[in-house]
Design an enzyme around this catalytic site. Sequence first.
Site, mmCIF file in Angstrom:
data_model
loop_
_atom_site.group_PDB
_atom_site.id
_atom_site.type_symbol
_atom_site.label_atom_id
_atom_site.label_comp_id
_atom_site.label_asym_id
_atom_site.label_seq_id
_atom_site.Cartn_x
_atom_site.Cartn_y
_atom_site.Cartn_z
ATOM 1 N N ASP A 13 0.805 -1.225 0.000
ATOM 2 C CA ASP A 13 0.000 0.000 0.000
ATOM 3 C C ASP A 13 0.836 1.273 0.000
ATOM 4 O O ASP A 13 0.414 2.300 0.535
ATOM 5 C CB ASP A 13 -0.968 0.023 1.202
ATOM 6 C CG ASP A 13 -1.900 -1.171 1.195
ATOM 7 O OD1 ASP A 13 -2.250 -1.631 0.095
ATOM 8 O OD2 ASP A 13 -2.278 -1.638 2.287
ATOM 9 N N LYS A 16 1.787 2.230 -5.133
ATOM 10 C CA LYS A 16 2.339 1.707 -6.401
ATOM 11 C C LYS A 16 1.429 2.039 -7.584
ATOM 12 O O LYS A 16 1.899 2.461 -8.640
ATOM 13 C CB LYS A 16 2.521 0.174 -6.293
ATOM 14 C CG LYS A 16 3.515 -0.235 -5.198
ATOM 15 C CD LYS A 16 3.569 -1.743 -5.021
ATOM 16 C CE LYS A 16 2.348 -2.343 -4.375
ATOM 17 N NZ LYS A 16 2.126 -1.982 -2.967
ATOM 18 N N GLY A 40 -4.577 -4.106 -3.902
ATOM 19 C CA GLY A 40 -5.571 -3.068 -4.180
ATOM 20 C C GLY A 40 -4.780 -1.833 -4.526
ATOM 21 O O GLY A 40 -4.164 -1.225 -3.657
ATOM 22 N N HIS A 41 -4.719 -1.502 -5.810
ATOM 23 C CA HIS A 41 -3.896 -0.387 -6.269
ATOM 24 C C HIS A 41 -4.798 0.771 -6.688
ATOM 25 O O HIS A 41 -5.581 0.646 -7.629
ATOM 26 C CB HIS A 41 -2.998 -0.832 -7.437
ATOM 27 C CG HIS A 41 -1.970 -1.845 -7.022
ATOM 28 N ND1 HIS A 41 -1.049 -2.370 -7.883
ATOM 29 C CD2 HIS A 41 -1.715 -2.412 -5.819
ATOM 30 C CE1 HIS A 41 -0.270 -3.221 -7.216
ATOM 31 N NE2 HIS A 41 -0.667 -3.271 -5.968
ATOM 32 N N GLN A 221 1.975 -5.968 -3.271
ATOM 33 C CA GLN A 221 2.415 -6.096 -1.877
ATOM 34 C C GLN A 221 3.705 -5.290 -1.666
ATOM 35 O O GLN A 221 3.886 -4.279 -2.330
ATOM 36 C CB GLN A 221 2.610 -7.568 -1.467
ATOM 37 C CG GLN A 221 1.313 -8.363 -1.371
ATOM 38 C CD GLN A 221 0.746 -8.790 -2.713
ATOM 39 O OE1 GLN A 221 1.404 -9.460 -3.486
ATOM 40 N NE2 GLN A 221 -0.478 -8.406 -2.998
HETATM 41 P P1 GDP Z 1 -0.764 0.447 -3.563
HETATM 42 O O1 GDP Z 1 -1.371 -0.837 -3.114
HETATM 43 O O2 GDP Z 1 0.718 0.485 -3.322
HETATM 44 O O3 GDP Z 1 -1.104 0.819 -4.974
HETATM 45 O O4 GDP Z 1 -1.380 1.563 -2.619
HETATM 46 P P2 GDP Z 1 -2.946 1.713 -2.185
HETATM 47 O O5 GDP Z 1 -3.715 2.210 -3.344
HETATM 48 O O6 GDP Z 1 -3.419 0.482 -1.507
HETATM 49 O O7 GDP Z 1 -2.821 2.787 -1.032
HETATM 50 C C1 GDP Z 1 -2.318 4.051 -1.255
HETATM 51 C C2 GDP Z 1 -3.393 5.083 -0.867
HETATM 52 O O8 GDP Z 1 -2.805 6.344 -0.736
HETATM 53 C C3 GDP Z 1 -4.467 5.228 -1.922
HETATM 54 O O9 GDP Z 1 -5.681 5.557 -1.284
HETATM 55 C C4 GDP Z 1 -3.966 6.401 -2.759
HETATM 56 O O10 GDP Z 1 -5.008 7.107 -3.412
HETATM 57 C C5 GDP Z 1 -3.324 7.251 -1.699
HETATM 58 N N1 GDP Z 1 -2.165 8.043 -2.117
HETATM 59 C C6 GDP Z 1 -1.197 7.738 -3.027
HETATM 60 N N2 GDP Z 1 -0.251 8.686 -3.024
HETATM 61 C C7 GDP Z 1 -0.606 9.605 -2.106
HETATM 62 C C8 GDP Z 1 -0.031 10.816 -1.623
HETATM 63 O O11 GDP Z 1 1.051 11.226 -2.018
HETATM 64 N N3 GDP Z 1 -0.712 11.472 -0.632
HETATM 65 C C9 GDP Z 1 -1.891 11.040 -0.134
HETATM 66 N N4 GDP Z 1 -2.472 11.743 0.826
HETATM 67 N N5 GDP Z 1 -2.470 9.912 -0.568
HETATM 68 C C10 GDP Z 1 -1.831 9.207 -1.521
HETATM 69 P P1 IMO Z 2 -0.919 -4.079 -2.303
HETATM 70 O O1 IMO Z 2 -0.428 -4.612 -3.639
HETATM 71 C C1 IMO Z 2 -0.975 -4.580 2.019
HETATM 72 C C2 IMO Z 2 -1.044 -8.684 3.531
HETATM 73 C C3 IMO Z 2 -2.302 -9.154 4.237
HETATM 74 C C4 IMO Z 2 -1.713 -10.168 5.190
HETATM 75 C C5 IMO Z 2 -0.592 -10.799 4.370
HETATM 76 C C6 IMO Z 2 -0.971 -12.101 3.679
HETATM 77 O O2 IMO Z 2 -2.202 -3.366 -2.374
HETATM 78 O O3 IMO Z 2 0.180 -3.324 -1.647
HETATM 79 P P2 IMO Z 2 -2.506 -12.723 1.612
HETATM 80 O O4 IMO Z 2 -3.933 -12.441 1.340
HETATM 81 O O5 IMO Z 2 -1.564 -12.189 0.591
HETATM 82 O O6 IMO Z 2 -2.232 -14.180 1.913
HETATM 83 O O7 IMO Z 2 -2.194 -11.958 2.992
HETATM 84 O O8 IMO Z 2 -0.238 -9.855 3.392
HETATM 85 N N1 IMO Z 2 -1.265 -8.140 2.190
HETATM 86 C C7 IMO Z 2 -1.206 -6.846 1.876
HETATM 87 N N2 IMO Z 2 -1.019 -5.761 2.655
HETATM 88 N N3 IMO Z 2 -1.084 -4.430 0.689
HETATM 89 C C8 IMO Z 2 -1.246 -5.506 -0.116
HETATM 90 O O9 IMO Z 2 -1.215 -5.425 -1.466
HETATM 91 C C9 IMO Z 2 -1.356 -6.784 0.482
HETATM 92 N N4 IMO Z 2 -1.548 -8.029 0.002
HETATM 93 C C10 IMO Z 2 -1.470 -8.854 1.049
HETATM 94 O O10 IMO Z 2 -2.939 -8.087 4.909
HETATM 95 O O11 IMO Z 2 -1.106 -9.506 6.283
HETATM 96 MG MG MG Z 3 -2.916 -1.521 -1.841
#
Ligand code: GDP
Ligand code: IMO
Ligand code: MG
Length: 425
Positions: A13, A16, A40-41, A221
């Site tokens: 998270d 990416k 979840g991107h 991840q």
């Molecule tokens: P990913 O899994 O690495 O793609 O990241 P996620 O989408 O799960 O989580 C990142 C969260 O931070 C999302 O809700 C984005 O919209 C938000 N986000 C990304 N970059 C920034 C930033 O620079 N500032 C803030 N406040 N939010 C951001």
């Molecule tokens: P993105 O790509 C954050 C965590 C789960 C759990 C562990 C194992 O959005 O960054 P799994 O379902 O893979 O067997 O769970 O890994 N986990 C993540 N945490 N971002 C993710 O993906 C994750 N995908 C799995 O919360 O601790």
């Molecule tokens: Mg994510």
Amino acid sequence: MKVDVLLGLQWGDEGKGKVVDVLTPGYDVVTRFQGGPNAGHTLEFEGQKYVLRSIPSGIFQGGKINVIGNGVVLDPALFKKEVEELEKSGHDLTKRLFVSKKAHLILPTHRLLDAAYESAKGSSKIGTTGKGIGPTYTDKVSRNGLRVGDLLCNFEEKYNRAIARHKEILSHYNFQYDLAPIEKEWMEGVEKLKQYNFIDSEHVLNDLLSEGKTILAEGAQGTMLDVDFGSYPFVTSSNTICAGACTGLGVAPRKIGDVFGIFKAYCTRVGSGPFPTELFDETGKKIRDLGHEYGAVTGRERRCGWIDLVALKYAVMINGVTKLIMMKSDVLDDFETIKACVAYKINGEETDEFPFDVTEGNVEPIYAELNGWKTNMTKMKSENEFPEEFNAYLDFLEDYLEVPIKIVSVGPDREQTIVRYRDFE
Ligand code: GDP
Ligand code: IMO
Ligand code: MG
């Protein structure tokens, strides 16, 4: 040409999805190499927000080829939902999304097994996303898996054999389930998936490289969730690190170019497992509130804490990071002081090496304290506008990690991204 890899350096998270979308115009192809719908991107642009799970985050920048690589595990039911969401908002993907025949299928029973294993673990549960990731990769490695290419040949027989095996395993667990509705949904997903081109992606990607095309590999991840180098056993079941791009795409190590390592200006984790810099106080709550730190897939509260440079340096080493990208710096816009963990104290001894045993409570973080910048950075467009204290934070991180921070993100929108041109000494 080479494959550039973009991956998370923390516990996932990091942001990416946003950065892949921003970088995509510079590439011909975007491809996922591991993980599945546990990811979840999130992407935000033109007032819209999208969350992608299995589909590469290059899908919104028109005209690019997007590939789901062999290292990915794919759930047809969730894939269908994801595609339909995108179709609703006017994005037709059939001509630009391709799926590796070698990607493994998450069967409906894999999800049930994930839930059964988690509940059997009781208080030592991993806190998985419940998407069947572990059981699917287990079947892959134990040579029992079903792949996307199998959908085209004798599928029913292979499917029934796998389901029977899973039912037998489930019978040993005190676990109630109703397979029929999820199986129906899954089969509908298969029909949707079949509308896409199944390809020998290792050939396609290597041919594209030979033709001079550029490829961006999108990690899911983060490094601290890697099955080998993460905080085992509280990890996911794939290699999230740079080397995973080689096995997950079929490209040779010498064809890897830049490695973009993404991290948040602080640190979060979702699910169980050690997190040395976790904050349980008001500061942790403030970071969670300001950063909207709730899971994009599960909605779960993310645990929050200060940046952990010990873990980050380890991640930089394992991945051979060439360029760093710092996300969510705006979340720290309103802090008097900002802390950065520079060493761990374990059994009275200080170390800056990430240790084998990071059992919760075993590690005491040693912090450096820096002045906060107390400035709203969300509308900034250039590094020339950065406050002095923010530059000092960047310098401090670069000195410690010995890799330049090339991009800074100051908000969730595509536009809130600042490239740094300043030379790194
Ligand atoms: P990913 O899994 O690495 O793609 O990241 P996620 O989408 O799960 O989580 C990142 C969260 O931070 C999302 O809700 C984005 O919209 C938000 N986000 C990304 N970059 C920034 C930033 O620079 N500032 C803030 N406040 N939010 C951001
Ligand atoms: P993105 O790509 C954050 C965590 C789960 C759990 C562990 C194992 O959005 O960054 P799994 O379902 O893979 O067997 O769970 O890994 N986990 C993540 N945490 N971002 C993710 O993906 C994750 N995908 C799995 O919360 O601790
Ligand atoms: Mg994510």
